[in-house]
Structures are given as C-alpha cells and as structure tokens.
Design a protein around this motif. Structure first.
Motif, PDB file in Angstrom:
ATOM      1  N   TYR A  44      -7.286  45.845  18.711  1.00 50.54           N
ATOM      2  CA  TYR A  44      -7.117  44.642  19.418  1.00 50.54           C
ATOM      3  C   TYR A  44      -7.663  43.722  18.820  1.00 50.54           C
ATOM      4  O   TYR A  44      -8.351  43.527  17.843  1.00 50.54           O
ATOM      5  N   THR A  45      -6.655  42.559  18.747  1.00 50.66           N
ATOM      6  CA  THR A  45      -7.111  40.945  18.371  1.00 50.66           C
ATOM      7  C   THR A  45      -8.369  40.617  19.189  1.00 50.66           C
ATOM      8  O   THR A  45      -8.218  41.069  20.529  1.00 50.66           O
ATOM      9  N   ILE A  46      -9.231  39.733  18.741  1.00 49.12           N
ATOM     10  CA  ILE A  46     -10.307  39.276  19.580  1.00 49.12           C
ATOM     11  C   ILE A  46     -10.129  37.570  19.572  1.00 49.12           C
ATOM     12  O   ILE A  46      -9.898  36.981  18.579  1.00 49.12           O
ATOM     13  N   SER A  47     -10.213  36.980  20.615  1.00 52.33           N
ATOM     14  CA  SER A  47     -10.020  35.414  20.839  1.00 52.33           C
ATOM     15  C   SER A  47     -11.392  35.073  21.636  1.00 52.33           C
ATOM     16  O   SER A  47     -12.075  35.754  22.111  1.00 52.33           O
ATOM     17  N   GLY A  48     -11.753  33.788  21.066  1.00 51.43           N
ATOM     18  CA  GLY A  48     -12.977  33.388  21.565  1.00 51.43           C
ATOM     19  C   GLY A  48     -14.367  34.125  20.849  1.00 51.43           C
ATOM     20  O   GLY A  48     -15.455  33.776  21.699  1.00 51.43           O
ATOM     21  N   GLY A  49     -14.197  34.845  19.799  1.00 47.08           N
ATOM     22  CA  GLY A  49     -15.225  35.396  19.218  1.00 47.08           C
ATOM     23  C   GLY A  49     -15.806  35.050  17.907  1.00 47.08           C
ATOM     24  O   GLY A  49     -16.661  35.538  17.426  1.00 47.08           O
ATOM     25  N   GLY A  50     -15.616  33.730  17.638  1.00 45.57           N
ATOM     26  CA  GLY A  50     -15.962  33.087  16.587  1.00 45.57           C
ATOM     27  C   GLY A  50     -15.493  33.710  15.169  1.00 45.57           C
ATOM     28  O   GLY A  50     -14.068  33.767  15.112  1.00 45.57           O
ATOM     29  N   THR A  51     -16.299  34.303  14.462  1.00 42.06           N
ATOM     30  CA  THR A  51     -15.924  34.948  13.296  1.00 42.06           C
ATOM     31  C   THR A  51     -15.365  36.312  13.340  1.00 42.06           C
ATOM     32  O   THR A  51     -14.678  37.132  12.572  1.00 42.06           O
ATOM     33  N   MET A  52     -15.383  36.782  14.549  1.00 48.50           N
ATOM     34  CA  MET A  52     -15.011  38.126  14.914  1.00 48.50           C
ATOM     35  C   MET A  52     -13.453  38.094  14.998  1.00 48.50           C
ATOM     36  O   MET A  52     -12.858  37.237  15.759  1.00 48.50           O
ATOM     37  N   THR A  53     -12.596  38.828  14.406  1.00 45.83           N
ATOM     38  CA  THR A  53     -11.064  38.805  14.351  1.00 45.83           C
ATOM     39  C   THR A  53     -10.711  39.727  15.333  1.00 45.83           C
ATOM     40  O   THR A  53      -9.538  39.696  15.729  1.00 45.83           O
ATOM     41  N   SER A  54     -11.044  41.032  15.312  1.00 44.59           N
ATOM     42  CA  SER A  54     -10.488  42.307  15.841  1.00 44.59           C
ATOM     43  C   SER A  54     -11.292  43.432  16.140  1.00 44.59           C
ATOM     44  O   SER A  54     -12.620  43.328  15.515  1.00 44.59           O
ATOM     45  N   VAL A  55     -10.962  44.541  16.713  1.00 39.94           N
ATOM     46  CA  VAL A  55     -11.889  45.516  17.078  1.00 39.94           C
ATOM     47  C   VAL A  55     -10.797  46.611  17.108  1.00 39.94           C
ATOM     48  O   VAL A  55      -9.768  46.900  17.776  1.00 39.94           O
ATOM     49  N   TYR A  56     -11.124  47.970  16.243  1.00 36.47           N
ATOM     50  CA  TYR A  56     -10.606  49.188  16.344  1.00 36.47           C
ATOM     51  C   TYR A  56     -11.599  49.996  17.132  1.00 36.47           C
ATOM     52  O   TYR A  56     -12.873  49.906  17.467  1.00 36.47           O
TER      53      TYR A  56
END
Length: 372
Positions: A310-322
């Motif tokens: 999944y891609t992450i929005s609004g998480g600053g430097t976090m881009t995605s999560v498996y």
C-alpha cells in the motif's frame, strides 16, 4: 581415521520469565562485540557458564552435574568460543564432511555442512540426527561464525526425539539475528579457551553472561509473534539500530541512515476490515498526530509468504507499507525513506522483502482488505 569433531561439539554443549535472550559475547575486538538472539523457551543452566561460554536448557532452573543433564529428555543450546589459530572455517567444514563420509552409517544429515553468507559474514551450518558411537540422539545442529580472534560456535543437542525438538530451520534463524555493537567493556577472553583446560567443578562466576529481554515488545497490540519469528537475510547494506523501539517487533536500517523498515504486528486480522483501521495502527505506532491515507498498490509472494503493498499519503517520509498474515495476525512492514531518499532504497526494499523469512507460515492466502 580418528573422529573428533562431532564428539567435541557434543562435549562442549553438555559442558556449557519465558522470554527471548539477547546473548552478548564477552569477546571484544576493536571496541565492539557481537550479539545473538536465542529463541524463547530456553533458560541458562545454573553454574553452566565457563570461560565466557554458556549453556541453555529447554527446562527452567536446572542445576545439575553434566552427566545428569546428559540423560535428560530436553534440548540444550550451547555457545562456545574457539581460538582461530591455524583453523579456518573451510577446513572445519571439510573435516566434518569427510567424517560423515567415513562413518557412512548411523547418521542422517538434516543439513549438509555448508558455508553461506549471513548478514554479510561467512557462516557454517550443519544439522544431523541418528546416532554417534552407538548412542542415539534427536538432533545435533551447529553453526560457526568468525568474530575477532575466535570462532563462535552455537550448537543444539537433544539426546532423543523430544516433544519440543528445535527444528533445524529455526536453529538457523539464531545466526540471522547477529549484530555487532559498540561496547566499552574489556575483552573477557584474554586467556584463550582450550577444551583440555575445562574444569567442570570450577566455573568462574565473573564470566557469567547476563540474560536480557529484547526491547522489541510490540507493546501497542496483543501478539503471539516475537522478534525472533520475523527475520530477513540481511546484506552488508542493512543493519539493526542500537536503540530498540518498544512499539515494534523489529527494525532494519539501510546504509546506516538512508531509510528504514519498521516491523510490527497489529494483532488479529479481524480488527482490520478496511485500510482505515490499518492507517490508524501505523499512526499509533509512529506516534503521529495527523491522519494517514493508504491506497492498494500491488501484491507479490516470496518463497514462503504473500504480501500486499500500500502507498501512504500524509505520512511525511513514510512512503509505503507491506502487510502479510502471520498466525492470523496482520503484520506491517512500514517503509520510511528519510528526509533525503536515495534512488537505490526502493529496489533495496523490494529485495529485502523477497528474502523475508516469516515463521508461523500458514497455507491460506490472505484475503485482500477492502478499501473504504
């Protein structure tokens, strides 16, 4: 031919709250030492430490003579230090291989002697069962890794087929936990250890190695998974931080400060009917005041597990999560590229996930979470 390796390994094992143990070697080289995480369910044998070496049993509170321990239907883990001197890991492997060929009976090879790269360092593994000198045993596994002036040998021994026999695959995971850490302590192995110098009734108390629980506690969500259950094949570009975040199961750093992967279990999969709940879990673990957004990107499988990205929005430097399903729990691998992301971080993460070794493997395929 005189056989000595297998009896030697067995001899060393037998002479040497239910939580994982961070074993730290007393040997210090260039201001650093090496650590390993031993699996839950093993306890240090009282008075079982000698010359910086230690033994653990799958039974708590043992304070017995060596010959008494030898007859117990339990598993034993031993950690020993052998001076390198003129020995090499290749010669150690060759001698053991030749011994197995010459014996030609009684021994079943669970894992052939082999030297592999583990987290960027050579390591030798071998796993056996059957009988030695007419004596049956449930399993003898051992691994050898070089650090400083010593070969560190971690070994497992069970005299028979016990109910909680440690699986060879799980034994190999112990070495995957190794990390070199800075220390200000003195070298505790200034006097080289030699097998013939062992005096079983005269262990030195000052060489006791203290047990420690890992600080990776996954303390925001109930879980049956531990740090030891989720391990990658780390290359030389990946390492683990010295400070362990209590919200996580584990954490891995790319090229010292070029990005991280933070791993935690969110608890039961039933608690995540949509990506909204997933986003809240990540927000809680990262202690963020703002809401996150998740959007399904893709999915893939490595040799033993199924992942969704999944891609992450609004998480600053976090881009995605498996995410993946482990023991009916939803496990998150949060990708953070840092304030100055490097081009090779994203493909390195993909390779990292392809090598991820997840315990509690289940046959069912994780059902995609509905996006709302």
């Amino acid at each position: 031919m005189k056989y000595f390796i297998l009896p030697f390994i067995t001899f060393l094992i037998l002479g040497s709250a239910n939580a994982q143990i961070n074993y730290e070697s007393p040997h210090v080289a260039d201001g650093k030492t090496i650590q390993f995480t031993l699996p839950a369910g093993y306890f240090e044998v009282v008075n079982g430490s000698f010359d910086g070496n230690v033994m653990y049993a799958s039974q708590e509170g043992l304070d017995l003579e060596v010959d008494e321990i030898d007859n117990l239907p339990i598993g034993m883990l031993g950690v020993i230090h052998v001076p390198i001197e003129d020995q090499t890991m290749a010669s150690f492997k060759d001698e053991l291989t030749q011994e197995l060929i010459d014996r030609n009976s009684g021994i079943i090879v669970v894992g052939k002697p082999e030297i592999v790269q583990v987290n960027g360092r050579d390591c030798m593994y071998a796993g056996l069962k059957g009988e030695i000198e007419g004596e049956p045993f449930g399993g003898i596994y051992f691994s050898v890794i070089e650090f400083g002036n010593y070969f560190i040998v971690i070994s497992y021994y069970a005299v028979e087929e016990i109910d909680n026999l440690l699986d060879y695959k799980d034994f190999k995971k112990i070495i995957k936990t190794w990390k070199v850490v800075a220390t200000d302590k003195e070298d505790g192995l200034a006097i080289p250890y030699k097998p013939e110098d062992i005096v079983w009734d005269d262990f030195e108390e000052e060489m006791y190695v203290e047990e420690e629980e890992t600080n990776y506690r996954n303390d925001l969500f109930p879980t049956s998974i531990s740090y030891y259950d989720i391990l990658p094949d780390l290359t030389e570009n990946w390492d683990m931080p010295s400070v362990e975040n209590g919200h996580l199961l584990s954490e891995f750093v790319y090229k010292k400060d070029k990005g991280t992967i933070k791993v935690f279990s969110g608890g039961a999969i039933s608690d995540y009917p949509s990506t909204k709940e997933m986003a809240k879990a990540i927000q809680s673990v990262r202690d963020l005041p703002t809401r996150l957004g998740l959007k399904k990107d893709s999915e893939f499988s490595n040799e033993d597990h199924f992942f969704q990205l999944y891609t992450i929005s609004g998480g600053g430097t976090m881009t995605s999560v498996y995410t993946t399903l482990v023991n009916n729990e939803l496990v998150f691998f949060v990708i953070d590229g840092g304030s100055k992301p490097v081009p090779d971080f994203k493909p390195a993460v993909r390779d990292f996930m392809l090598t991820m070794w997840v315990d509690y493997f289940e046959e069912e395929v994780e059902a995609p979470i509905e996006e709302k």
